[in-house]
Design a protein around this motif. Structure first.
Motif, short mmCIF file in Angstrom:
data_model
loop_
_atom_site.label_atom_id
_atom_site.label_comp_id
_atom_site.label_asym_id
_atom_site.label_seq_id
_atom_site.Cartn_x
_atom_site.Cartn_y
_atom_site.Cartn_z
N ARG A 110 -10.50 3.56 -3.33
CA ARG A 110 -10.20 4.25 -2.08
C ARG A 110 -8.76 4.77 -1.99
NH1 ARG A 110 -10.20 -0.16 1.57
NH2 ARG A 110 -8.06 -0.23 0.86
N ARG A 141 -7.18 8.65 -1.65
CA ARG A 141 -6.69 9.15 -0.36
C ARG A 141 -5.69 10.30 -0.47
NH1 ARG A 141 -6.83 3.45 3.12
NH2 ARG A 141 -8.59 4.05 4.42
N TYR A 198 -16.99 13.21 4.74
CA TYR A 198 -16.41 11.99 4.19
C TYR A 198 -16.60 11.97 2.68
CZ TYR A 198 -16.48 9.80 8.87
OH TYR A 198 -16.28 9.49 10.19
N GLU A 207 -6.80 14.31 0.71
CA GLU A 207 -6.13 15.06 1.77
C GLU A 207 -5.58 16.39 1.24
OE1 GLU A 207 -3.25 12.76 4.08
OE2 GLU A 207 -3.92 13.99 5.76
N VAL A 227 0.84 -1.21 0.00
CA VAL A 227 0.00 0.00 0.00
C VAL A 227 0.87 1.26 0.00
CG1 VAL A 227 -2.03 -1.10 1.01
CG2 VAL A 227 -0.28 -0.13 2.53
N TRP A 284 -22.22 2.60 6.47
CA TRP A 284 -22.44 2.00 7.78
C TRP A 284 -21.18 1.31 8.28
CZ3 TRP A 284 -25.65 2.94 11.49
CH2 TRP A 284 -25.53 2.16 12.64
N SER A 285 -20.52 0.54 7.39
CA SER A 285 -19.32 -0.19 7.80
C SER A 285 -18.26 0.75 8.35
CB SER A 285 -18.72 -0.93 6.59
OG SER A 285 -19.63 -1.83 6.05
N ARG A 286 -18.04 1.84 7.64
CA ARG A 286 -16.94 2.72 7.99
C ARG A 286 -17.29 3.74 9.06
NH1 ARG A 286 -12.91 3.49 4.00
NH2 ARG A 286 -12.07 5.03 5.45
N ILE A 287 -18.50 4.28 8.98
CA ILE A 287 -18.85 5.41 9.84
C ILE A 287 -19.77 4.99 10.98
CG2 ILE A 287 -19.75 7.78 9.86
CD1 ILE A 287 -19.30 7.86 6.80
N GLY A 288 -20.67 4.05 10.71
CA GLY A 288 -21.58 3.60 11.76
C GLY A 288 -22.68 4.59 12.09
N ARG A 289 -22.98 5.48 11.16
CA ARG A 289 -24.07 6.44 11.36
C ARG A 289 -24.77 6.67 10.03
NH1 ARG A 289 -22.53 9.19 16.23
NH2 ARG A 289 -20.28 9.34 16.49
N VAL A 341 1.12 -4.35 4.19
CA VAL A 341 -0.17 -4.69 3.61
C VAL A 341 -0.03 -4.58 2.09
CG1 VAL A 341 -2.60 -4.03 3.43
CG2 VAL A 341 -1.43 -3.95 5.65
N PRO A 343 -8.96 13.64 5.49
CA PRO A 343 -7.88 12.68 5.80
C PRO A 343 -8.23 11.25 5.35
CG PRO A 343 -9.12 13.19 7.78
CD PRO A 343 -9.67 14.07 6.70
N PRO A 344 -7.22 10.37 5.24
CA PRO A 344 -7.43 9.02 4.70
C PRO A 344 -8.51 8.21 5.39
CG PRO A 344 -5.13 9.36 5.41
CD PRO A 344 -5.82 10.66 5.55
N GLU A 345 -8.66 8.40 6.70
CA GLU A 345 -9.65 7.61 7.42
C GLU A 345 -11.08 8.02 7.07
OE1 GLU A 345 -7.36 9.57 8.74
OE2 GLU A 345 -8.15 10.77 10.41
#
Lengths: 309, 309
Positions: free
Chosen positions: B175, B179, B168, B183, B122, B229-234, B209, B189-191
């Protein structure tokens, strides 16, 4: 009035190694940019107690009991047979067989795990999980799960944050099961919880995300660095774990050149629930050989759990 | 001295709808907690130009040309045949066939895409992508890619952040290709970059990786809410897109009750690169029917791209 940010840690070389590392990367000539101060922590066994049973299994057993009440014929197959009989040794056996290279029972177990959430919306599951956390007691500590976290580790999270770190959970535990407790118990928001994942699908009719009958991935061992990259896009600077499955994540953090690796060793049967089986032996030997920082619960922690309210 | 946070937006009802929404959720009696002020944006065609070709394809064509120099026999198969001949219509045709329900050429295309990164770490890919961004010019604007972003949308990101939003990217673009530019060009940012993903594996020997030969998932259409949902959960409170594949994400944001959905309509051939084909017609009709906010590039934007330096 004490201003010690980590009062539950004794003044040992372990604590001094942590503080020296944090001061080096957060201050002075060798400081790294705050954006790179990423810390990742395993959850079960690292941030809170995982013995004699992980909370997620406690939750699942409650759900399986409910399903048995509705449909007693489920008792004809595992893991319902075990739950109906009250002898849960089959469950631990499935995991032991997995570590011995035989996934036959693990497959049966996973199938029953995803049955619980299949078709459920992520919102309904979050509500069910929140209900569980409100009332569940730890089976041997006999205290709420909110009080079953390792107090020194929660202090470490805050200490790292005070020094510009961003803390993530990276655990084999199921992501959405951890999200409510991570926010409430650790102050770690849902977007910073990385864990194993059930499959998801978007239901356009209800505009809801729902669980499928699949396990998307099991976030343990070499999967941890993979998920760290997917979610965070950086190599962590600090990694904490307690078991063999955490070692790739610790190695990943250390191999960046400046990283810190911490392994919690549960060696205090009087204050902590043990014993650990073969799941930690390789990690302890490897951490020792590689010079990682091993936390002795017995020697390094003045207090293990939060004071009772 | 102007203190207008969005000077590239004309004072139209579109701008007023955005401002009214943001003020409502960020201030006053109906404000929502800052933790819930999550905004998600598609990238290609929403935050920067995607015509006549997305930057990711521009990058891939460069890599395929390099591979052709090393191994001219590659020209016997697609997409190398197209790249070697200079007639790139096969590439667009593969995508058009996909939208018409025929994935045969798309499969060939994806196989050649993952060949570029297979086995690469990566970190090495990030360096290669950063090199590309440093020198690539947009093929019709003839300006650096950093200057090919939609200036009003960058101002919108900053305006939302100034009002407590966390922004986001949620894009079908790959992805890790996004990234570095997210940025540098957007301050994201990457996250907080969510996109399509190649498979990853952890190489313990090098503690790196690396990419596998798989496409893990294509983050478009109903996959967008799943990845959110997977990444943010909202559930997001604000969603911006420009094409059919963004509608599930916009619907997901709107269905929370308080959400805002914004669709960029490229209707200005004098200042923007168009035309768009069938990829946006459904979205425009649906947005109109559902009362989503449609941005007219022609009417709503005083300036489209950043002023040249």
């Amino acid at each position: 009035m004490s201003t010690d940010p980590m009062p539950s840690w004794r003044d040992t070389k372990t604590r001094r190694a942590i503080v020296e590392f944090v001061e080096t990367v957060a201050q002075g000539p060798d400081a790294v940019p705050a954006s790179e101060r990423v810390a990742v922590f395993d959850n079960d066994g690292t941030l809170w107690i995982e013995k004699p049973v992980i909370a997620q299994l406690q939750y699942l057993i409650e759900r399986w009991r409910e399903r048995l009440q509705t449909d007693p014929t489920l008792a004809q197959r595992q893991p319902y047979t075990a739950v109906a009989s009250g002898d849960l040794s089959w469950l631990g056996g499935a995991v032991d067989k997995h570590y011995a290279g035989d996934d036959s029972d693990l497959g049966v177990l996973i199938a029953a795990i995803v049955e619980v959430t299949q078709g459920m919306s992520v919102g309904d599951y979050a509500a069910s999980v929140a209900d569980f956390y409100r009332t569940a007691l730890h089976p041997t500590l006999h205290r709420p799960l909110s009080q079953s976290v390792y107090q020194p580790m929660v202090e470490l999270l805050r200490y790292l944050e005070a020094n510009g770190f961003t803390c993530y959970i990276v655990s084999a535990g199921e992501r959405d099961f951890m999200r409510p407790m991570a926010e409430d118990y650790y102050g770690i928001p849902p977007e910073r919880v990385v864990g194993s994942a059930y499959g998801l699908t978007y239901d356009a009719d209800s505009a809801a995300v729902r669980y499928t009958a699949d396990l998307s991935f099991f976030d343990d061992g070499p999967e941890k660095p993979v998920r760290i990259w997917s979610r965070i896009g950086r190599r962590p600077l600090f990694a904490g774990g307690n078991a063999n499955g955490d070692m790739p994540m610790l190695n990943f953090a250390r191999s960046g050149g400046k990283g810190f690796a911490l392994l919690v060793h549960h060696d205090d049967p009087t204050r902590d629930d043990i014993p650990y089986g073969t799941g930690v032996e390789t990690a302890l030997a490897e951490a020792d050989a590689l010079g990682y920082t091993v936390v002795s619960v017995k020697d390094d922690w003045a207090q293990v759990f939060p004071a009772a309210h």
